[in-house]
Write a protein that holds these residues in place. Structure first.
Motif, PDB file in Angstrom:
ATOM      1  N   LEU A  94       0.307   0.635  -4.384  1.00 57.39           N
ATOM      2  CA  LEU A  94      -1.087   1.037  -4.621  1.00 57.39           C
ATOM      3  C   LEU A  94      -1.374   2.422  -4.061  1.00 57.39           C
ATOM      4  O   LEU A  94      -2.003   3.247  -4.725  1.00 57.39           O
ATOM      5  N   GLY A  95      -0.878   2.683  -2.850  1.00 50.42           N
ATOM      6  CA  GLY A  95      -1.158   3.947  -2.158  1.00 50.42           C
ATOM      7  C   GLY A  95      -0.823   5.193  -2.956  1.00 50.42           C
ATOM      8  O   GLY A  95      -1.673   6.102  -3.084  1.00 50.42           O
ATOM      9  N   CYS A 133     -12.972  -2.721  -4.599  1.00 49.01           N
ATOM     10  CA  CYS A 133     -11.761  -3.410  -5.081  1.00 49.01           C
ATOM     11  C   CYS A 133     -10.608  -3.231  -4.096  1.00 49.01           C
ATOM     12  O   CYS A 133      -9.871  -4.179  -3.796  1.00 49.01           O
ATOM     13  N   LEU A 134     -10.464  -2.020  -3.581  1.00 48.27           N
ATOM     14  CA  LEU A 134      -9.385  -1.754  -2.636  1.00 48.27           C
ATOM     15  C   LEU A 134      -9.553  -2.580  -1.364  1.00 48.27           C
ATOM     16  O   LEU A 134      -8.592  -3.147  -0.829  1.00 48.27           O
ATOM     17  N   TRP A 140       0.829  -1.210   0.000  1.00 52.27           N
ATOM     18  CA  TRP A 140       0.000   0.000   0.000  1.00 52.27           C
ATOM     19  C   TRP A 140       0.856   1.249   0.000  1.00 52.27           C
ATOM     20  O   TRP A 140       0.525   2.220  -0.652  1.00 52.27           O
ATOM     21  N   ASN A 175     -17.007   5.077  -7.904  1.00 55.54           N
ATOM     22  CA  ASN A 175     -16.171   5.202  -6.703  1.00 55.54           C
ATOM     23  C   ASN A 175     -16.425   4.071  -5.706  1.00 55.54           C
ATOM     24  O   ASN A 175     -15.484   3.585  -5.072  1.00 55.54           O
ATOM     25  N   ASN A 215      -4.783  -9.455   1.162  1.00 53.96           N
ATOM     26  CA  ASN A 215      -3.443  -9.229   1.715  1.00 53.96           C
ATOM     27  C   ASN A 215      -3.355  -9.691   3.161  1.00 53.96           C
ATOM     28  O   ASN A 215      -2.379 -10.317   3.566  1.00 53.96           O
ATOM     29  N   ILE A 219      -3.432   6.461  -5.403  1.00 57.32           N
ATOM     30  CA  ILE A 219      -4.809   6.709  -4.945  1.00 57.32           C
ATOM     31  C   ILE A 219      -5.160   8.206  -4.948  1.00 57.32           C
ATOM     32  O   ILE A 219      -6.209   8.583  -5.476  1.00 57.32           O
ATOM     33  N   VAL A 235      -8.666  -6.212  -2.087  1.00 59.31           N
ATOM     34  CA  VAL A 235      -7.203  -6.393  -2.128  1.00 59.31           C
ATOM     35  C   VAL A 235      -6.648  -6.384  -0.709  1.00 59.31           C
ATOM     36  O   VAL A 235      -5.799  -7.208  -0.345  1.00 59.31           O
ATOM     37  N   TRP A 236      -7.147  -5.471   0.106  1.00 63.55           N
ATOM     38  CA  TRP A 236      -6.683  -5.357   1.490  1.00 63.55           C
ATOM     39  C   TRP A 236      -6.973  -6.651   2.265  1.00 63.55           C
ATOM     40  O   TRP A 236      -6.113  -7.180   2.948  1.00 63.55           O
ATOM     41  N   PHE A 257     -14.604   1.116  -6.953  1.00 65.54           N
ATOM     42  CA  PHE A 257     -13.176   1.335  -6.714  1.00 65.54           C
ATOM     43  C   PHE A 257     -12.833   1.011  -5.247  1.00 65.54           C
ATOM     44  O   PHE A 257     -11.866   0.293  -4.956  1.00 65.54           O
ATOM     45  N   VAL A 258     -13.662   1.523  -4.331  1.00 65.60           N
ATOM     46  CA  VAL A 258     -13.438   1.282  -2.896  1.00 65.60           C
ATOM     47  C   VAL A 258     -13.578  -0.217  -2.593  1.00 65.60           C
ATOM     48  O   VAL A 258     -12.778  -0.803  -1.847  1.00 65.60           O
TER      49      VAL A 258
END
Lengths: 192, 176
Positions: free
Chosen positions: A129-130, A164-165, A125, A158, A172, A133, A168-169, A161-162
């Motif tokens: 990715l971070g 998906c994030l 992140w 949006n 992880n 953003i 992924v988080w 998008f959130v």
């Protein structure tokens, strides 16, 4: 102390198995090692080139546009990509050295490999990715403020998008837990 | 301090001269598919040669060679496991697996295939202990390679010996 074998046939069976006797000359080895290093170099170069093309496009948008918010978004994206490229360069230089394969015993080696993977996941992140953003958010806001996108469409995009994030988080977090479990197993084996 | 390139070449040539066959056997244990095994063996050779540039003589050449081979082999196996979803088991599970002693195991090739099959099912550390044991290394050498304590290695070897004896000599039928 030599192992007392209960079963000389077993070790004999193992040691006397037919082998092809594959031999590689030092020249051949050198060629393969060079090929391998070139492969790594090209892989990194591809990332830099992709980042470079994106940065060049964003720079041209930045120069051509008179919309302040759009220029801010472009600037943030360029800065994010530059930071990503810098981190990629630092991390590529810090990758495993060939001598580590012989200098570290199996436990140390696997622990190092797992920790390397975990470090990558933990910090993905902050360096991968971070950094992009803020730019993406700025683009989204700019598009909405200027009325290019309807409110509902913008909200949907949006929200996706959130989502998906977050996905992924969560993945992880799960991967990191699995890696930690394997590191703990190795630590336990080393302590026995 | 890294050795000169000519020393690196010499170390590699000596290593292959002495341990070439052992490296092939290890590659066979880590990869069942002949084509992939050839690639793995070549990878081991390349990594061995590359690693000798940093050989610092803090361990013996033999330990160094086996460490490189096992570390490359285990990395390959874990990579393959991710793509082929192969299940690896520990010694506990292996001890509880039914032995197939009723079969006629006079054929050496078949016995070898079974031994390889058994080894390929094991987790990397257990695999490294069993392979080193079969290569005739002693407990302290295996401890140097794996990083396990000599006591732990001895325990694992004892369990492995029992498993091998039970699975290959059940009913007192020794292989020819």
């Amino acid at each position: 102390m030599r192992n007392e074998s209960p079963n000389p046939n077993m070790t004999e069976l193992w040691q006397c198995q037919p082998v092809e006797g594959i031999k590689m000359s030092v020249e051949e080895i050198r060629k393969r090692a060079t090929r391998f290093e070139k492969k790594i170099m090209w892989r990194n170069a591809r990332e830099y080139v992709a980042g470079g093309i994106a940065a060049a496009l964003l720079t041209s948008f930045f120069i051509q546009s008179h919309d302040t918010l759009f220029r801010v978004a472009c600037g943030l994206m360029i800065a994010g990509l530059a930071y990503m490229a810098y981190q990629l360069h630092c991390r590529a230089s810090a990758r495993r050295m060939p001598a580590e394969l012989g200098a570290a015993n199996s436990l140390q080696f696997h622990r190092n490999e797992l920790e390397r993977q975990m470090d990558f996941l933990r910090h993905i992140w902050s360096w991968y990715l971070g950094p992009i953003i803020p730019g993406l958010v700025a683009f989204s806001v700019q598009s909405w403020v200027n009325g290019h996108t309807r409110f509902l469409v913008a909200a949907f995009v949006n929200a996706f998008f959130v989502f998906c994030l977050i996905l992924v988080w969560r993945l992880n977090v799960y991967e990191t837990r699995c890696l930690q479990k394997r590191i703990d197993e190795l630590a336990k084996a080393a302590a026995e | 301090m890294p050795v000169q390139r000519c020393v690196q070449d010499r170390l590699y040539q000596e290593a292959v001269g002495t341990y070439g066959a052992a490296l092939e056997r290890l590659a066979r244990a880590y990869e069942a598919d002949p084509e992939a095994r050839r690639d793995l063996l070549q990878e081991i050779h390349v990594e061995l040669w590359r690693s000798f540039a940093g050989f610092d003589q803090r361990c013996t050449v033999r330990t160094w060679i086996y460490r490189v081979a096992h570390n490359v082999g285990a990395t390959h196996m874990l990579r393959q496991r991710r793509s082929r979803s192969r299940l690896l088991i520990g010694l506990d599970e292996l001890e509880n697996m039914p032995a197939t002693s009723g079969e006629n195991e006079a054929d050496r090739n078949r016995a070898l295939e079974r031994l390889l099959d058994l080894i390929q099912k094991l987790k990397p550390l257990d695999q490294q202990v069993i392979l080193s044991y079969l290569e005739g290394l002693d407990a302290s050498a295996i401890a140097d390679i794996t990083g396990l304590s000599p006591g732990n290695v001895a325990t694992k070897i004892h369990r492995i010996k029992n498993i091998l004896t039970r699975r290959f000599h059940a009913g007192g039928q020794d292989e020819k």
